[in-house]
Design a protein around this motif. Structure first.
Motif, short mmCIF file in Angstrom:
data_model
loop_
_atom_site.label_atom_id
_atom_site.label_comp_id
_atom_site.label_asym_id
_atom_site.label_seq_id
_atom_site.Cartn_x
_atom_site.Cartn_y
_atom_site.Cartn_z
N VAL A 290 8.15 -23.41 13.31
CA VAL A 290 9.15 -22.79 14.20
C VAL A 290 10.52 -23.38 13.90
N ILE A 291 11.44 -22.52 13.49
CA ILE A 291 12.80 -22.96 13.13
C ILE A 291 13.69 -22.85 14.36
N VAL A 292 14.15 -24.00 14.84
CA VAL A 292 15.04 -24.02 15.99
C VAL A 292 16.40 -24.58 15.61
N GLY A 293 16.39 -25.53 14.65
CA GLY A 293 17.64 -26.20 14.29
C GLY A 293 18.60 -25.31 13.51
N GLY A 294 18.16 -24.86 12.34
CA GLY A 294 19.00 -23.99 11.53
C GLY A 294 19.83 -24.74 10.53
N ASN A 295 19.56 -24.52 9.24
CA ASN A 295 20.36 -25.10 8.17
C ASN A 295 20.32 -24.14 6.98
N SER A 296 21.09 -24.45 5.95
CA SER A 296 21.24 -23.48 4.86
C SER A 296 20.27 -23.70 3.71
N ALA A 297 19.31 -24.65 3.86
CA ALA A 297 18.36 -24.90 2.78
C ALA A 297 17.51 -23.66 2.51
N MET A 298 17.33 -23.34 1.23
CA MET A 298 16.53 -22.18 0.88
C MET A 298 15.06 -22.59 0.73
N PRO A 299 14.14 -21.63 0.95
CA PRO A 299 12.71 -21.95 0.87
C PRO A 299 12.34 -22.58 -0.48
N SER A 300 11.52 -23.63 -0.43
CA SER A 300 11.01 -24.22 -1.65
C SER A 300 9.55 -23.83 -1.84
N MET A 301 9.10 -22.81 -1.11
CA MET A 301 7.74 -22.29 -1.24
C MET A 301 7.82 -20.88 -1.80
N SER A 302 6.86 -20.52 -2.61
CA SER A 302 6.81 -19.14 -3.09
C SER A 302 6.17 -18.27 -2.02
N THR A 303 6.40 -16.97 -2.10
CA THR A 303 5.77 -16.07 -1.13
C THR A 303 4.26 -16.10 -1.27
N VAL A 304 3.77 -16.42 -2.47
CA VAL A 304 2.32 -16.53 -2.67
C VAL A 304 1.74 -17.62 -1.78
N GLU A 305 2.45 -18.74 -1.68
CA GLU A 305 1.95 -19.84 -0.84
C GLU A 305 1.87 -19.43 0.63
N PHE A 306 2.89 -18.70 1.11
CA PHE A 306 2.84 -18.20 2.49
C PHE A 306 1.64 -17.28 2.66
N MET A 307 1.48 -16.37 1.70
CA MET A 307 0.43 -15.36 1.78
C MET A 307 -0.95 -15.98 1.72
N TYR A 308 -1.16 -16.85 0.73
CA TYR A 308 -2.49 -17.39 0.48
C TYR A 308 -3.01 -18.17 1.68
N ASP A 309 -2.12 -18.98 2.27
CA ASP A 309 -2.55 -19.81 3.41
C ASP A 309 -2.22 -19.17 4.77
N CYS A 310 -1.76 -17.92 4.75
CA CYS A 310 -1.45 -17.21 6.00
C CYS A 310 -0.54 -18.04 6.91
N ILE A 311 0.55 -18.52 6.33
CA ILE A 311 1.49 -19.36 7.06
C ILE A 311 2.46 -18.49 7.86
N HIS A 312 2.72 -18.88 9.11
CA HIS A 312 3.71 -18.19 9.93
C HIS A 312 4.98 -19.05 9.95
N ILE A 313 6.11 -18.44 9.66
CA ILE A 313 7.39 -19.13 9.87
C ILE A 313 8.18 -18.25 10.83
N VAL A 314 8.53 -18.78 11.99
CA VAL A 314 9.24 -17.96 12.98
C VAL A 314 10.53 -18.65 13.40
#
Ligand SMILES: [Zn+2]
Length: 376
Positions: A290-314
């Motif tokens: 859960v992102i509450v803070g907010g910063n400009s860092a870009m994702p260091s994960m590929s979409t495959v990693e999100f998909m494979y492990d069914c990760i939620h980022i909200v």
């Protein structure tokens, strides 16, 4: 009616002047129909307020800032039916249309008219609410619509009632994290205002284990002391140099919580972006960041990693009225201690010291209260 002065002390924010408030005497507003004048007992200072002011995100300046305030009803306008002079109240500072699908389903931060008293405006449709009610808690009186006020019980101090708004943001993040009973979470930027709120609130959401992450081992130890039986710590200053480039936080989190945490609450401010994505990368399969803070860092994960492990980022911004009411109830019934989270208290005339405390944090700095008036 009690005697209301013509003018009042207010800490005023001017365009381009951040973080220096001007202490001024300004006119006390007069409530119209459906409005209430509240004599402010307590307000508060948070880093995000100064950050938003500095980057020009606060419209309607000069203005009186702070969305966190509690006090006593001083004057009621015509047609105010549910409150009387002398009532102890907190301001729920979310302004919204109160009739769209978001407003009617406890998600008023998504309303097209959402803005926050004493803070910023977010919705594209103004409705004139923010123009009229943008002035917040760093003044002796504040004018608000009747429907923004929640009565507060005698057992809740004004200083804590003012912080219910800030705690509500953390409460909302915990709701979205959907943590299984007995789950483990990571809290980023754990030594700040939201971090300590998370440590106090997490057990109500089934959390059995909290890994608190921050820069300083000493500051983290103070947080651990809030609940030593469930809080562990990870200090960035203790990691081998180069952790930013080598997923050093991901590895450290996985060593402490094998399999990974069920959720990450990310309060990381703009300057600490690498931590956010490295902790998301450590999430358990099906886990939620859960992102509450907010910063400009870009994702260091590929979409495959999100998909494979069914990760939620909200993403999550602000809390809701319902959350605020639940927090008040927990505090009032003694289930949620909060007075000890206030580490600093300054008078309104000392607002510069409150700013200094949140920006420089030379010592344990959790909740910074501004005591505007000593009211019963
Ligand atoms: Zn709405």
């Amino acid at each position: 009616l009690r005697d209301i002065p013509d003018t009042m002390l207010a800490a005023r924010a001017y365009e381009g002047a951040a973080p220096d408030f001007r202490l001024e005497q300004i006119a006390v507003p007069t409530p119209g129909p459906g409005e209430v004048l509240v004599q402010v007992a307590a307000s508060a200072m948070i880093t995000g307020l100064i950050t938003n002011w500095s980057r020009g995100a606060i419209k309607e300046l000069p203005g009186t800032l702070s969305a966190e305030m509690a006090g006593r009803v001083a004057v009621v306008g015509d047609g105010v039916a549910h409150l009387a002079v002398g009532d102890r109240v907190r301001v729920h500072p979310n302004l919204s249309c109160r009739r769209c699908a978001f407003c009617l389903t406890d998600r008023e931060m998504l309303c097209r008219s959402h803005s926050i008293i004493g803070h910023a405006s977010f919705g594209p449709d103004e409705l004139g609410l923010y123009r009229r009610y943008h002035n917040g808690g760093l003044a002796e009186y504040v004018l608000v619509p009747e429907w923004t006020l929640d009565p507060i019980p005698e057992s809740v101090s004004y200083a804590v009632a003012a912080k219910v708004r800030d705690m509500g943001t953390t409460f909302r993040a915990l709701q979205l994290a959907a943590i299984p009973a007995g789950g483990a979470i990571v809290v980023n930027a754990a030594t700040g205002s939201q971090g300590v709120s998370a440590v106090r609130l997490a057990p109500f959401f089934g959390v059995a284990r909290i890994l608190a992450i921050g820069r300083s081992a000493a500051r983290l130890e103070e947080v651990r002391a809030l609940n030593p039986s469930i809080v562990e710590t990870l200090a960035l200053e203790d990691l081998p140099s180069g952790w930013e480039e080598r997923d050093g936080v991901t590895d450290a989190v996985r060593r402490i919580i094998p399999g990974g945490p069920d959720a990450v609450l990310d309060f990381t401010p703009p300057q600490g972006g690498a931590v956010s994505w490295q902790t998301f990368k450590a999430l358990r399969r099906g886990g939620t960041g859960v992102i509450v803070g907010g910063n400009s860092a870009m994702p260091s994960m590929s979409t495959v990693e999100f998909m494979y492990d069914c990760i939620h980022i909200v993403g999550s911004r602000n809390g809701t009225r319902r959350g605020g009411l639940q927090i008040l109830e927990l505090i009032a019934t003694g289930q949620l201690p909060a007075d000890d989270l206030i580490t600093h208290s300054f008078p309104l005339s000392g607002v510069a010291d409150a700013v200094d405390a949140v920006l420089n944090r030379p010592e344990k700095t959790w909740w910074v209260s501004v005591e505007v008036a000593a009211l019963d």
